[in-house]
Design an enzyme around this catalytic site. Structure first.
Site, PDB file in Angstrom:
ATOM      1  N   TYR A 191       2.706  -3.242  18.598  1.00 52.39           N
ATOM      2  CA  TYR A 191       4.112  -3.519  18.879  1.00 52.39           C
ATOM      3  C   TYR A 191       4.951  -2.249  18.811  1.00 52.39           C
ATOM      4  O   TYR A 191       4.616  -1.306  18.077  1.00 52.39           O
ATOM      5  CB  TYR A 191       4.671  -4.525  17.868  1.00 52.39           C
ATOM      6  CG  TYR A 191       4.124  -5.922  18.001  1.00 52.39           C
ATOM      7  CD1 TYR A 191       4.447  -6.714  19.098  1.00 52.39           C
ATOM      8  CD2 TYR A 191       3.289  -6.444  17.025  1.00 52.39           C
ATOM      9  CE1 TYR A 191       3.945  -7.999  19.211  1.00 52.39           C
ATOM     10  CE2 TYR A 191       2.783  -7.731  17.130  1.00 52.39           C
ATOM     11  CZ  TYR A 191       3.117  -8.502  18.228  1.00 52.39           C
ATOM     12  OH  TYR A 191       2.613  -9.767  18.346  1.00 52.39           O
ATOM     13  N   HIS A 221      -8.693  -6.645  -1.409  1.00 51.27           N
ATOM     14  CA  HIS A 221      -8.276  -5.767  -0.308  1.00 51.27           C
ATOM     15  C   HIS A 221      -6.868  -5.223  -0.532  1.00 51.27           C
ATOM     16  O   HIS A 221      -6.622  -4.010  -0.446  1.00 51.27           O
ATOM     17  CB  HIS A 221      -8.353  -6.551   1.005  1.00 51.27           C
ATOM     18  CG  HIS A 221      -8.119  -5.741   2.236  1.00 51.27           C
ATOM     19  ND1 HIS A 221      -6.860  -5.500   2.741  1.00 51.27           N
ATOM     20  CD2 HIS A 221      -8.984  -5.107   3.062  1.00 51.27           C
ATOM     21  CE1 HIS A 221      -6.964  -4.766   3.844  1.00 51.27           C
ATOM     22  NE2 HIS A 221      -8.245  -4.508   4.070  1.00 51.27           N
ATOM     23  N   ASP A 275      -0.499  -8.164   2.606  1.00 53.07           N
ATOM     24  CA  ASP A 275      -1.963  -8.143   2.509  1.00 53.07           C
ATOM     25  C   ASP A 275      -2.453  -9.375   1.743  1.00 53.07           C
ATOM     26  O   ASP A 275      -1.894 -10.457   1.900  1.00 53.07           O
ATOM     27  CB  ASP A 275      -2.401  -6.843   1.824  1.00 53.07           C
ATOM     28  CG  ASP A 275      -3.724  -6.323   2.342  1.00 53.07           C
ATOM     29  OD1 ASP A 275      -4.750  -6.950   2.033  1.00 53.07           O
ATOM     30  OD2 ASP A 275      -3.738  -5.311   3.056  1.00 53.07           O
ATOM     31  N   ASN A 325      -2.203   9.871 -15.398  1.00 53.64           N
ATOM     32  CA  ASN A 325      -2.228   9.018 -16.587  1.00 53.64           C
ATOM     33  C   ASN A 325      -3.559   9.107 -17.326  1.00 53.64           C
ATOM     34  O   ASN A 325      -3.894   8.208 -18.106  1.00 53.64           O
ATOM     35  CB  ASN A 325      -1.932   7.563 -16.212  1.00 53.64           C
ATOM     36  CG  ASN A 325      -2.946   6.996 -15.224  1.00 53.64           C
ATOM     37  OD1 ASN A 325      -3.685   7.729 -14.583  1.00 53.64           O
ATOM     38  ND2 ASN A 325      -2.990   5.682 -15.101  1.00 53.64           N
ATOM     39  N   ALA A 347      -0.232  -3.459  15.198  1.00 53.57           N
ATOM     40  CA  ALA A 347      -0.075  -2.017  15.416  1.00 53.57           C
ATOM     41  C   ALA A 347       0.387  -1.697  16.835  1.00 53.57           C
ATOM     42  O   ALA A 347       0.966  -0.640  17.076  1.00 53.57           O
ATOM     43  CB  ALA A 347      -1.391  -1.303  15.120  1.00 53.57           C
ATOM     44  N   ASP A 404      -0.880   6.129  17.024  1.00 52.40           N
ATOM     45  CA  ASP A 404       0.206   7.097  16.862  1.00 52.40           C
ATOM     46  C   ASP A 404      -0.209   8.287  16.010  1.00 52.40           C
ATOM     47  O   ASP A 404       0.279   9.400  16.209  1.00 52.40           O
ATOM     48  CB  ASP A 404       1.414   6.417  16.211  1.00 52.40           C
ATOM     49  CG  ASP A 404       2.027   5.364  17.111  1.00 52.40           C
ATOM     50  OD1 ASP A 404       2.452   5.723  18.221  1.00 52.40           O
ATOM     51  OD2 ASP A 404       2.065   4.186  16.709  1.00 52.40           O
ATOM     52  N   SER A 426      -7.884  -0.154   7.570  1.00 49.35           N
ATOM     53  CA  SER A 426      -7.073  -0.720   6.485  1.00 49.35           C
ATOM     54  C   SER A 426      -6.828   0.302   5.391  1.00 49.35           C
ATOM     55  O   SER A 426      -5.811   0.256   4.697  1.00 49.35           O
ATOM     56  CB  SER A 426      -7.779  -1.935   5.873  1.00 49.35           C
ATOM     57  OG  SER A 426      -7.698  -3.056   6.715  1.00 49.35           O
ATOM     58  N   ASP A 441       3.998 -15.120  -2.339  1.00 46.58           N
ATOM     59  CA  ASP A 441       2.704 -15.562  -1.816  1.00 46.58           C
ATOM     60  C   ASP A 441       2.975 -16.576  -0.714  1.00 46.58           C
ATOM     61  O   ASP A 441       3.293 -17.745  -0.979  1.00 46.58           O
ATOM     62  CB  ASP A 441       1.891 -16.193  -2.954  1.00 46.58           C
ATOM     63  CG  ASP A 441       0.524 -16.682  -2.493  1.00 46.58           C
ATOM     64  OD1 ASP A 441       0.284 -16.742  -1.274  1.00 46.58           O
ATOM     65  OD2 ASP A 441      -0.299 -17.020  -3.369  1.00 46.58           O
ATOM     66  N   ASP A 463      -6.007  12.654 -13.529  1.00 40.91           N
ATOM     67  CA  ASP A 463      -6.865  11.487 -13.357  1.00 40.91           C
ATOM     68  C   ASP A 463      -8.317  11.949 -13.223  1.00 40.91           C
ATOM     69  O   ASP A 463      -8.638  12.760 -12.336  1.00 40.91           O
ATOM     70  CB  ASP A 463      -6.443  10.711 -12.115  1.00 40.91           C
ATOM     71  CG  ASP A 463      -4.966  10.371 -12.139  1.00 40.91           C
ATOM     72  OD1 ASP A 463      -4.624   9.243 -12.497  1.00 40.91           O
ATOM     73  OD2 ASP A 463      -4.156  11.263 -11.819  1.00 40.91           O
TER      74      ASP A 463
END
Length: 590
Positions: free
Chosen positions: A281, A177, A144, A191, A279, A307, A345, A163, A112
């Site tokens: 939980y 996003h 997302d 590729n 995050a 974590d 993100s 959706d 690439d």
């Protein structure tokens, strides 16, 4: 006689193509030759032969190293021309072999063109990790804004998603996003285009829970988690978060965890000392963000709930590397662009991608996957504020540790299933054909044959198969060191021959028409046995064209338009009319 001549010509052409194909074993590059002299020769005999060869071919033979003395291995500068000349010189009497001294390169580095800008992948040692796994056989759900079909996701397989914002099956991204996040996980790689992704042989499941403005509800997110768990997701990535604890969300996470799903979420971008939900939980791997220098990104949340840490980028970096570069869309007009984003993100999908690599190797239990990620992370001393969790993500160490932990029956089965070389997925890919589509064609052909009261003998059955579906299972095989196109051609039905040769999924109108059936009937209708092959083949062709007209009317030059649909349907009907007329003649002569 004519039909046997045609068959012999086809077999001869196929055999010539295979015999003249030089596989990987003959495709290397070299500028020197290896001479391995027989162990039985004395030192004096070897010296005589070395001097003779050096003088005759004007090249100097030398030991490869001090360790070559006992094995009698010599090296000499030379090319293919010299190799051919040496082999004809009679040297085989004194050597075990003479062969090219092939030049090998460093292990896999994708082609690439913008991979060199992906500092983030280099920082987690992706090139070494790819030697062990590329994510094959796993599915990562991207919860997302959806995923758009951008150019650098063309080779990445997307499985059906949903959706939840607009309550529809099509989960296309209208923000950018989610597509960016999906690219980090599984951008099409090697590729010759764009950039690379971590688990680029994994499948992606697009689940849209965030609107074009980037916001979404707990109810939609919780439902998407359950959807992912119920539809085969191995890993869930949630590059989203906010305040407010939800029992509905907690239950959905527990449900997915019990079904064996690894769940990864972003820590949040508020630069405060506690991560956001989801995050926070239990059973969710919370990920903080690193900049290009390996430090905590200035925006990243930290402390309770972190974590592990992974590259998230910082567009304010002084070193000019900036953010995380991936292919996404311009939200204003939906066009495909390459853009650098920053945020936790962007950090979370690095961990989700590596989790897919670990699952692919054979570690299936989500708690064990989390343990592998944490144990393999590069620990940071004096991290009193818990910027980094157990440490910085290291993909290479993670897959290496996963290989050790996967030893045993489950690991062995995972290796067989997903191995890069010996595993069945290396030589058999069931996704190469739409099995339901093919079986429907065959069923329709069988029904039509019954309606025409064709006899169920082997010529008719063979014609029925070759006309409707062909030996389609052959398309799923990939033979090492051989090209795939012969299997693609032999595995095609008669109407698909043109598209198989052309290398497209769309039917070629030059072969997908009534003329194929007419040729069969003209050639074989007078033969006492092969006339049933011709009739069966014609019925099969009609079934192939008819089913294609109603389910997937794709025709070269005509596209997927109503014109293409009409073309296929008319030719299917003409084939049936031809069978009707020819079957009367065949019955009279029977």
């Amino acid at each position: 006689m004519k039909k046997w001549l045609l068959l012999l010509l086809f077999i001869a052409g196929f055999s010539w193509a295979i015999s003249n194909f030089q596989g990987l074993s003959a495709q290397g590059q070299y500028d020197s030759l290896v001479f391995d002299f027989k162990e039985s020769l004395t030192t004096a005999e070897i010296e005589r032969q070395v001097n003779s060869l050096s003088e005759k071919f004007q090249t100097k033979l030398t030991y490869n190293s001090q360790f070559s003395l006992n094995d009698h291995v010599f090296i000499a500068k030379g090319d293919q021309q010299l190799l051919n000349a040496v082999k004809k010189s009679g040297i085989s009497e004194f050597t075990e072999f003479v062969e090219p001294n092939y030049a090998y390169q460093t292990s896999f580095s994708p082609n690439d063109p913008d991979f060199d800008q992906q500092w983030n992948l280099k920082s987690i040692n992706m090139e070494a990790a790819w030697q062990a796994s590329r994510g094959r056989g796993t599915t990562v759900a991207v919860i997302d804004t959806g995923i758009a079909p951008v150019a650098d996701l063309k080779r990445t397989r997307l499985v059906p998603g949903y959706d939840f914002v607009n309550d529809r099956a099509n989960a296309t991204d209208d923000n950018g996003h989610g597509t960016h996040v999906a690219g980090t996980i599984a951008q099409s790689t090697n590729n010759n285009f764009g950039v690379a992704g971590i688990a680029y042989e994994a499948q992606l499941m697009p689940l849209k829970v965030l609107s074009r403005g980037g916001s979404g509800t707990v109810a939609d997110i919780a439902e998407s988690i359950r959807f992912a768990a119920d539809n085969g997701a191995d890993v869930i990535n949630m590059s989203l978060g906010g305040g407010g604890e939800s029992e509905l969300m907690r239950e959905a996470i527990e449900y997915a965890h019990k079904k064996g799903v690894v769940i990864v979420a972003a820590a949040g971008n508020a630069a405060r000392s506690a991560v956001e939900f989801p995050a926070r939980y239990p059973h969710v791997i919370g990920v903080s963000a690193l900049d290009a220098e390996g430090q905590k990104a200035p925006y990243s949340n930290y402390g309770a709930g972190v974590d592990i840490s992974a590259p998230g980028g910082s567009l304010r970096d002084n070193n000019g590397l900036g953010g995380i570069l991936q292919n996404t869309i311009n939200p204003r007009d939906g066009s495909s662009i390459f853009a650098a984003f920053q945020g936790t993100s962007m950090a979370a999908p690095h961990v989700a991608g590596v989790a897919a690599l670990i699952r692919s190797i054979g570690v299936q239990n989500p708690d064990q996957v989390e343990q592998v990620l944490k144990q393999s992370a590069a620990a940071v001393k004096d991290d009193a504020s818990n910027y980094f969790g157990t440490g910085k993500l290291d993909a290479s160490k993670a897959v290496s540790l996963a290989a050790q932990k996967s030893f045993g029956f489950n690991g062995f089965m995972g290796w067989l299933r997903n191995g890069l070389f010996l595993g069945p997925r290396f030589w058999f890919d069931a996704r190469a054909v739409n099995w339901g589509y093919k079986l429907l064609m065959l069923a329709v052909a069988a029904v039509l044959a019954s309606l025409f009261r064709l006899p169920w003998n082997w010529p008719m059955g063979l014609g029925l198969i070759l006309g409707s579906t062909g030996l389609f299972i052959l398309r799923c095989f990939h033979l090492v060191d051989l090209p795939h196109w012969p299997l693609r051609v032999v595995g095609s039905s008669l109407p698909e021959l043109g598209s198989a040769i052309q290398g497209t999924h769309a039917l070629n109108p030059l072969t997908a028409n009534v003329l194929m059936a007419l040729a069969l009937i003209v050639l074989f209708l007078s033969h006492p046995q092969l006339k049933w092959f011709a009739l069966g083949g014609s019925v099969g062709i009609s079934a192939c064209l008819g089913v294609s007209a109603f389910i997937a009317p794709q025709v070269v030059w005509l596209g997927s338009t109503a014109v293409a649909q009409g073309f296929l349907a008319i030719n299917a009907l003409l084939c049936l009319a031809l069978v009707y007329l020819a079957s009367k003649s065949a019955t009279r002569s029977a």
